[in-house]
Write a protein that holds these residues in place. Structure first.
Motif, PDB file in Angstrom:
ATOM      1  N   ALA A  20       0.648  -0.929  -0.095  1.00 34.78           N
ATOM      2  CA  ALA A  20       0.249   0.309  -0.019  1.00 34.78           C
ATOM      3  C   ALA A  20       0.987   1.154  -0.236  1.00 34.78           C
ATOM      4  O   ALA A  20       0.674   2.093  -0.760  1.00 34.78           O
ATOM      5  N   GLN A  21       1.408   1.331   1.034  1.00 36.22           N
ATOM      6  CA  GLN A  21       2.679   2.709   0.484  1.00 36.22           C
ATOM      7  C   GLN A  21       3.805   2.444  -0.011  1.00 36.22           C
ATOM      8  O   GLN A  21       4.110   3.791  -0.678  1.00 36.22           O
ATOM      9  N   GLY A  22       4.305   1.632  -0.763  1.00 33.69           N
ATOM     10  CA  GLY A  22       4.665   1.451  -2.314  1.00 33.69           C
ATOM     11  C   GLY A  22       4.127   2.312  -3.116  1.00 33.69           C
ATOM     12  O   GLY A  22       4.464   2.393  -3.985  1.00 33.69           O
ATOM     13  N   SER A  23       3.224   1.522  -3.360  1.00 35.40           N
ATOM     14  CA  SER A  23       1.742   2.323  -4.873  1.00 35.40           C
ATOM     15  C   SER A  23       1.914   2.861  -4.094  1.00 35.40           C
ATOM     16  O   SER A  23       2.038   3.979  -5.631  1.00 35.40           O
ATOM     17  N   ALA A  24       1.557   3.853  -3.394  1.00 32.47           N
ATOM     18  CA  ALA A  24       0.798   5.290  -2.715  1.00 32.47           C
ATOM     19  C   ALA A  24       2.550   6.339  -3.314  1.00 32.47           C
ATOM     20  O   ALA A  24       2.449   7.464  -3.072  1.00 32.47           O
ATOM     21  N   LEU A  25       3.903   5.271  -2.628  1.00 29.40           N
ATOM     22  CA  LEU A  25       4.698   6.545  -3.236  1.00 29.40           C
ATOM     23  C   LEU A  25       5.199   6.850  -4.803  1.00 29.40           C
ATOM     24  O   LEU A  25       5.680   7.455  -5.727  1.00 29.40           O
ATOM     25  N   MET A  26       5.133   5.501  -5.678  1.00 35.15           N
ATOM     26  CA  MET A  26       5.272   5.352  -7.069  1.00 35.15           C
ATOM     27  C   MET A  26       4.303   5.678  -7.630  1.00 35.15           C
ATOM     28  O   MET A  26       4.315   7.198  -8.733  1.00 35.15           O
TER      29      MET A  26
ATOM     30  N   CYS B 156      15.132   7.198  -4.894  1.00 31.54           N
ATOM     31  CA  CYS B 156      16.612   8.127  -4.463  1.00 31.54           C
ATOM     32  C   CYS B 156      17.482   8.300  -5.775  1.00 31.54           C
ATOM     33  O   CYS B 156      18.040   8.838  -5.579  1.00 31.54           O
ATOM     34  N   GLY B 157      18.194   6.921  -6.467  1.00 28.83           N
ATOM     35  CA  GLY B 157      18.988   6.684  -6.992  1.00 28.83           C
ATOM     36  C   GLY B 157      18.404   7.648  -8.134  1.00 28.83           C
ATOM     37  O   GLY B 157      19.690   7.869  -8.326  1.00 28.83           O
ATOM     38  N   LEU B 158      17.619   7.821  -8.469  1.00 25.24           N
ATOM     39  CA  LEU B 158      16.755   8.452  -9.381  1.00 25.24           C
ATOM     40  C   LEU B 158      17.179  10.290  -9.520  1.00 25.24           C
ATOM     41  O   LEU B 158      17.055  11.265 -10.253  1.00 25.24           O
ATOM     42  N   LEU B 159      16.834   9.913  -8.262  1.00 26.68           N
ATOM     43  CA  LEU B 159      16.775  11.549  -7.934  1.00 26.68           C
ATOM     44  C   LEU B 159      18.277  12.620  -7.498  1.00 26.68           C
ATOM     45  O   LEU B 159      18.769  13.615  -7.579  1.00 26.68           O
ATOM     46  N   GLY B 160      19.241  11.229  -7.757  1.00 27.88           N
ATOM     47  CA  GLY B 160      20.805  11.550  -7.207  1.00 27.88           C
ATOM     48  C   GLY B 160      21.397  11.586  -6.343  1.00 27.88           C
ATOM     49  O   GLY B 160      22.336  11.800  -5.469  1.00 27.88           O
ATOM     50  N   PHE B 161      20.709  10.401  -5.214  1.00 28.91           N
ATOM     51  CA  PHE B 161      20.970  10.671  -3.547  1.00 28.91           C
ATOM     52  C   PHE B 161      22.254  10.110  -3.673  1.00 28.91           C
ATOM     53  O   PHE B 161      22.778   9.177  -4.413  1.00 28.91           O
ATOM     54  N   ASP B 162      22.665   9.938  -2.367  1.00 27.57           N
ATOM     55  CA  ASP B 162      24.248   8.909  -2.321  1.00 27.57           C
ATOM     56  C   ASP B 162      23.828   7.499  -1.829  1.00 27.57           C
ATOM     57  O   ASP B 162      22.529   8.108  -0.986  1.00 27.57           O
ATOM     58  N   SER B 163      24.435   6.725  -1.264  1.00 26.00           N
ATOM     59  CA  SER B 163      24.254   6.217  -1.105  1.00 26.00           C
ATOM     60  C   SER B 163      23.427   5.688   0.488  1.00 26.00           C
ATOM     61  O   SER B 163      22.660   5.640   1.184  1.00 26.00           O
TER      62      SER B 163
ATOM     63  N   PHE C 204       7.645  14.741  -9.105  1.00 22.46           N
ATOM     64  CA  PHE C 204       8.762  14.371  -9.849  1.00 22.46           C
ATOM     65  C   PHE C 204       9.162  14.180 -11.461  1.00 22.46           C
ATOM     66  O   PHE C 204       9.738  12.951 -11.610  1.00 22.46           O
ATOM     67  N   THR C 205       8.593  14.733 -12.330  1.00 18.37           N
ATOM     68  CA  THR C 205       7.817  15.165 -13.471  1.00 18.37           C
ATOM     69  C   THR C 205       9.924  15.102 -14.378  1.00 18.37           C
ATOM     70  O   THR C 205       9.348  14.911 -15.611  1.00 18.37           O
ATOM     71  N   GLU C 206      10.901  16.117 -13.634  1.00 18.54           N
ATOM     72  CA  GLU C 206      11.754  15.752 -13.999  1.00 18.54           C
ATOM     73  C   GLU C 206      12.678  14.469 -14.037  1.00 18.54           C
ATOM     74  O   GLU C 206      13.421  14.234 -15.048  1.00 18.54           O
ATOM     75  N   ILE C 207      11.887  13.610 -13.999  1.00 21.18           N
ATOM     76  CA  ILE C 207      12.246  11.844 -14.988  1.00 21.18           C
ATOM     77  C   ILE C 207      11.022  11.250 -14.689  1.00 21.18           C
ATOM     78  O   ILE C 207      10.701  10.371 -13.898  1.00 21.18           O
ATOM     79  N   PRO C 208      11.032  11.006 -16.153  1.00 24.73           N
ATOM     80  CA  PRO C 208      10.117  10.757 -16.784  1.00 24.73           C
ATOM     81  C   PRO C 208      10.408   8.760 -16.577  1.00 24.73           C
ATOM     82  O   PRO C 208       9.071   8.271 -16.844  1.00 24.73           O
ATOM     83  N   SER C 209      11.679   8.618 -16.758  1.00 27.07           N
ATOM     84  CA  SER C 209      10.873   7.374 -16.193  1.00 27.07           C
ATOM     85  C   SER C 209      10.402   6.572 -15.056  1.00 27.07           C
ATOM     86  O   SER C 209       9.673   5.433 -15.621  1.00 27.07           O
ATOM     87  N   LEU C 210      10.115   7.215 -14.136  1.00 28.88           N
ATOM     88  CA  LEU C 210       9.374   6.901 -13.183  1.00 28.88           C
ATOM     89  C   LEU C 210       8.136   6.824 -13.663  1.00 28.88           C
ATOM     90  O   LEU C 210       6.867   5.646 -12.854  1.00 28.88           O
TER      91      LEU C 210
END
Length: 239
Positions: free
Chosen positions: A108-114, A152-159, A121-127
């Motif tokens: 439920a939380q994952g579906s809502a987050l996606m 987080c990986g697509l947004l450019g966060f570090d590990s 985050f429309t600057e990442i169309p792959s999402l």
């Protein structure tokens, strides 16, 4: 410093990144996390948690279990934020979660987050593409931990930031649930969150950068108690 044309050079390669990081962790982001108590509501009704000191022990055990069980899935999806890795990691996590209540909460939380991330985050169309490609196929369950790591990986966060952020969100949500269940007041909750922060950092470092085959339960009793949530006579939370 200035660019060749005389304009001021930005200190950040991506000036919007910190804002995206903060927004992903902001409680106002509609990801559904506050609808879940991580088994705390059942723990209160079974008298496992009766007072603030019990709550602190519960929160620490929850963070340990989150680090040991879920950070490997966050980390794996973060490393390769693509469709193939997401499907693989999601499938393994679905088989790993034996608690039906916890599994449904994760989905439920994952579906809502996606859904939220694809819209925000429309600057990442792959999402948006990955979400639309996957909806209704039955190939992926949309578990929360892999989706969080992938975003987080697509947004450019570090590990390190990614895995600490996941621990922070867990800490934030469980303390919010405790406040609404009247185990602790708002000021006491803020004090508790600050007190547990150092423990959360130690646990994050302990379980950081682990491969999937090292994912494990450290607090099976919490998992068992959460599984009792569906049998409660009255419930405020979904899980």
């Amino acid at each position: 410093m200035k660019n060749a044309d005389g304009t001021k050079k930005s200190r950040l390669t991506n000036p919007g990144l910190p804002w995206s990081q903060w927004q992903l962790l902001d409680s106002i982001l509609p990801t559904g996390g506050f609808a879940h108590s991580f088994g705390l509501e059942a723990a209160i009704q079974t008298r496992m948690v009766c007072e603030p000191e019990d709550l602190k022990i519960y929160v620490v055990h929850l963070l340990e279990n989150t680090g040991s069980l879920l950070l490997p899935f966050v980390y794996s999806a973060f490393q390769s934020p693509n469709l193939q890795t997401w499907y693989k990691v999601d499938k393994i996590l679905n088989a790993t979660l034996t608690n039906e209540v916890g599994r449904k909460a994760s989905i439920a939380q994952g579906s809502a987050l996606m859904r939220t991330a694809a819209s925000v985050f429309t600057e990442i169309p792959s999402l948006k593409v990955m979400r639309q490609t996957s909806l209704g196929t039955g190939v992926v369950n949309f578990h929360h931990a892999p989706i969080f790591g992938m975003i987080c990986g697509l947004l450019g966060f570090d590990s390190g930031t990614t895995q600490r952020a996941y621990m922070f969100v867990t800490l934030r949500d469980i303390i919010s649930a405790a406040t609404r269940l009247n185990v602790i007041g708002p000021l006491g909750a803020a004090v508790l969150q600050h007190q547990v922060a150092a423990i959360a950092e130690d646990l994050s470092n302990k379980w950081m950068d682990r491969p999937l085959d090292e994912a494990c339960q450290t607090s099976p009793l919490l998992d068992t108690v959460q599984g009792c949530h569906g049998y409660l006579f009255s419930r405020l939370f979904c899980s």
